[in-house]
Design an enzyme around this catalytic site. Structure first.
Site, PDB file in Angstrom:
ATOM      1  N   VAL A  60      -4.420  -0.466  11.173  1.00 24.50           N
ATOM      2  CA  VAL A  60      -4.654   0.909  10.765  1.00 24.50           C
ATOM      3  C   VAL A  60      -6.125   1.188  10.439  1.00 24.50           C
ATOM      4  O   VAL A  60      -6.634   2.272  10.738  1.00 24.50           O
ATOM      5  CB  VAL A  60      -3.747   1.263   9.554  1.00 24.50           C
ATOM      6  CG1 VAL A  60      -4.115   0.456   8.327  1.00 24.50           C
ATOM      7  CG2 VAL A  60      -3.815   2.746   9.251  1.00 24.50           C
ATOM      8  N   LYS A 116       7.551  -8.007   8.048  1.00 26.24           N
ATOM      9  CA  LYS A 116       8.445  -7.181   8.869  1.00 26.24           C
ATOM     10  C   LYS A 116       9.683  -7.950   9.323  1.00 26.24           C
ATOM     11  O   LYS A 116      10.616  -7.367   9.878  1.00 26.24           O
ATOM     12  CB  LYS A 116       7.678  -6.622  10.070  1.00 26.24           C
ATOM     13  CG  LYS A 116       6.604  -5.612   9.654  1.00 26.24           C
ATOM     14  CD  LYS A 116       5.751  -5.178  10.813  1.00 26.24           C
ATOM     15  CE  LYS A 116       4.729  -4.134  10.359  1.00 26.24           C
ATOM     16  NZ  LYS A 116       3.796  -4.651   9.327  1.00 26.24           N
TER      17      LYS A 116
END
Length: 630
Positions: free
Chosen positions: A457, A412
């Protein structure tokens, strides 16, 4: 009589019977079962001496101990050796005392051979009976769950051997399935290879299979997915043996069988580490790990401790995770010097005291705020922890002469669209700039998402499935790179042994995976059907999120290293003086909680940072056949 004494007496009687039977059978065979009187008399005189010699030798070779049900090739060689020595001693006695008069040489040879065969045979018959190789002797017949093993290699055979030796498992092995052409129609451990994985549905139906064991530790994610899909299609239960990454010592056991996980379906080829290279900078060194209680930090602790550092310093701000990882390490490695320290990387005084007292030689910096949406709402804290904390730690490493400093970064940080990614990129830039003038070897590692990390997740999906759904996915096209936690940390350790300092190492993350595909697979593994039993809902990309992640800026380029899973970026850090000036402005804005200024200053330091805002929406995903991609 106690059970062990009764067992010893039984074994002694069996040995006596074998020794005497072998000797007299040899005489009988030599004379076609018509032994002359003088030979019979000599045999009667020699029998007690032979019995005494052999029993003493067998005792010295521990043949009165051990469990016959577990007899193996080493045991067979031990029996062979004991029989040779005992027979030679007996021959020596017969030569010295009787000069072999009325003692046929053929009898001595046959006695050795028959005794060896009977001693080995009775043990292997015992094992064959225990492992159900002799079903005609098994009272009541075979019982248990009819089981098929996928994989007839070493792991599958070890599983078969253990199942057969342990009736308490209540498994009845039917055969193997293997895709290797050379194994087709072969037999292993007394079980036939019944076909390939493509034949699985037909074999299950024909043989009334009730359970499948996947015993291929080196299988790729694609192979596991294919097998699992076939098992789902015929509605049969299945378990899997862990991959080679989990079988560290190479041992295989039925106790290691578990349900198939998402990690198995996404698994890739195992990583081969240069352990000598890693050991060269960790063995007998003082190693400090920040964020030691986190998903990555705790796994780094587990990996590092195997290289026997002088001491392992665990630096963590959260009390309970630190307590848990300390207990785990001490229990698994009681000889290791583990030092837990509560503290915050944002506290310069605490950092300096720790470095002064512990004098670490290697630092793994894994402490960071990582949740993208949360950092969008708390940009000042993201800067304070991820950038300022990293700077304080790197400065201390430089000042106290740390040998190696490894910073854990993220994909990221590449062309960031969120505060978290921009903060990690700013930290990367500072570490690179410091490497230009420091004697400390600063290394940065950059990788994508890790499966099963705290707050990621997968745990979120599991909780949603557990509560009956719906499972929430941000967008039908969103993709992410994934690694397992052990895989990522092993590569972090390997990268720490490379380079001269200032490098950014990138890991081979494989192919990106659609998050909606993960959701569907996890629903199936939980025993439900996606879109039918459990709904999937689109919620829209969250603030700061993008559809896909990158590991490399276009201008960075990438060069291979001697490790096939690691490459190095060729990026150049900005001038150190300019960077420090801009960082001071950033820290001042964060301290003043001037959030617009924080984001503005981040864009100055990280020019490629382009904030993106997304609207939160939610809609149910229809069945895949009817989905129209945007």
């Amino acid at each position: 009589m106690p059970k062990h004494k009764l067992r010893f007496t039984f074994i002694l009687l069996i040995q006596v019977l074998i020794v005497l039977s072998s000797f007299y059978l040899s005489f009988a065979l030599r004379f076609d079962f018509a032994i002359e009187g003088k030979y019979w008399a000599r045999g009667l005189v020699l029998a007690p001496v032979l019995l005494a010699i052999k029993l003493i030798v067998f005792w010295r070779f521990s043949l009165f101990r051990g469990w016959w049900r577990y007899v193996s090739m080493p045991d067979l060689f031990l029996i062979l050796k004991a029989n040779i020595i005992a027979s030679l001693l007996f021959v020596l006695y017969a030569v010295v005392v009787y000069r072999l008069e009325h003692v046929p040489r053929s009898v001595l040879i046959m006695d050795w051979a028959i005794c060896f065969m009977l001693m080995g045979g009775v043990r292997f018959v015992t094992r064959a009976f225990r492992e159900q190789y002799l079903p005609m002797l098994s009272f009541g017949g075979e019982k248990g769950t009819r089981t098929l093993i996928i994989g007839a290699g070493d792991a599958g055979q070890m599983i078969a051997r253990e199942v057969r030796s342990n009736s308490r498992l209540h498994l009845q092995l039917v055969g193997f399935v293997d895709d290797d052409p050379q194994k087709q129609k072969g037999s292993f451990q007394g079980l036939s290879v019944l076909g390939t994985s493509e034949d699985l549905p037909e074999i299950v139906l024909k043989k009334n299979i009730e359970e499948v064991i996947i015993a291929i530790p080196s299988a790729s994610g694609q192979q596991i997915r294919s097998i699992v899909e076939r098992c789902h299609s015929i509605e049969i239960s299945f378990k899997i043996l862990p991959g080679v990454g989990e079988l560290i010592d190479g041992s295989v056991s039925v106790q290691q069988l578990r349900n198939v996980s998402l990690e198995d379906l996404l698994g890739r080829q195992p990583i081969v580490l240069d352990e000598a290279e890693i050991s060269s900078y960790l063995h007998k060194k003082r190693v400090l790990i920040t964020g030691a209680g986190g998903s990555i930090g705790s796994e780094i602790c587990r990996q590092v401790v195997k290289f026997k550092p002088e001491k392992l310093i665990l630096f963590e701000s959260a009390e309970t995770p630190l307590f848990l990882i300390e207990n785990e390490l001490v229990e698994a490695h009681p000889e290791a010097a583990v030092i837990p320290i509560i503290g915050d990387v944002r506290n310069p005084s605490r950092i300096n005291v720790i470095f002064d007292e512990q004098m670490p030689q290697v630092v793994f910096h894994a402490a960071a705020y990582k949740h993208v949406p949360m950092m969008e709402n708390n940009p000042a804290e993201a800067v304070n922890n991820n950038v300022r904390g990293s700077k304080l730690l790197a400065d201390a490493a430089d000042s106290f002469g740390v040998e190696t400093f490894v910073m854990v970064s993220t994909d990221k940080a590449v062309r960031p669209t969120n505060v978290m990614g921009a903060s990690k990129r700013a930290a990367e830039l500072y570490v690179q700039s410091l490497a230009q003038q420091s004697k400390t070897r600063f290394v940065t590692t950059r990788f994508g998402n890790v499966l099963g990390s705290n707050g990621s997740v997968i745990p979120t999906f599991k909780e949603q499935i557990k509560s009956g759904g719906p499972v929430t996915v941000t967008h039908p096209e969103v993709t992410r790179y994934f690694m397992t936690i052990p895989e990522a940390t092993q590569l972090v350790l390997q990268a720490g042994s490379m380079g001269q300092g200032g490098e950014i190492y990138l890991f081979d993350m494989g192919e990106p995976v659609k998050i909606v595909d993960l959701a569907e697979e996890l629903i199936r593994l939980s025993g439900f059907q996606p879109h039918e039993d459990i709904e999937i809902v689109y919620t829209g990309l969250r603030p700061g999120e993008k559809l896909y992640e990158e590991l490399l800026l276009a201008e960075e380029g990438a060069l291979p290293t001697h490790h096939e899973k690691i490459c190095v970026a060729s990026s150049v850090a900005p001038t150190r003086e300019v960077l420090i000036t801009e960082l001071d402005k950033l820290f001042a804005a964060a301290k003043a909680l001037d959030l617009p200024e924080v984001k503005k200053q981040l864009r100055v330091i990280v020019p490629e940072y382009t904030p993106v805002e997304h609207k939160q929406t939610a809609k149910v995903i229809p069945h895949p056949a009817t989905v129209v991609h945007e």
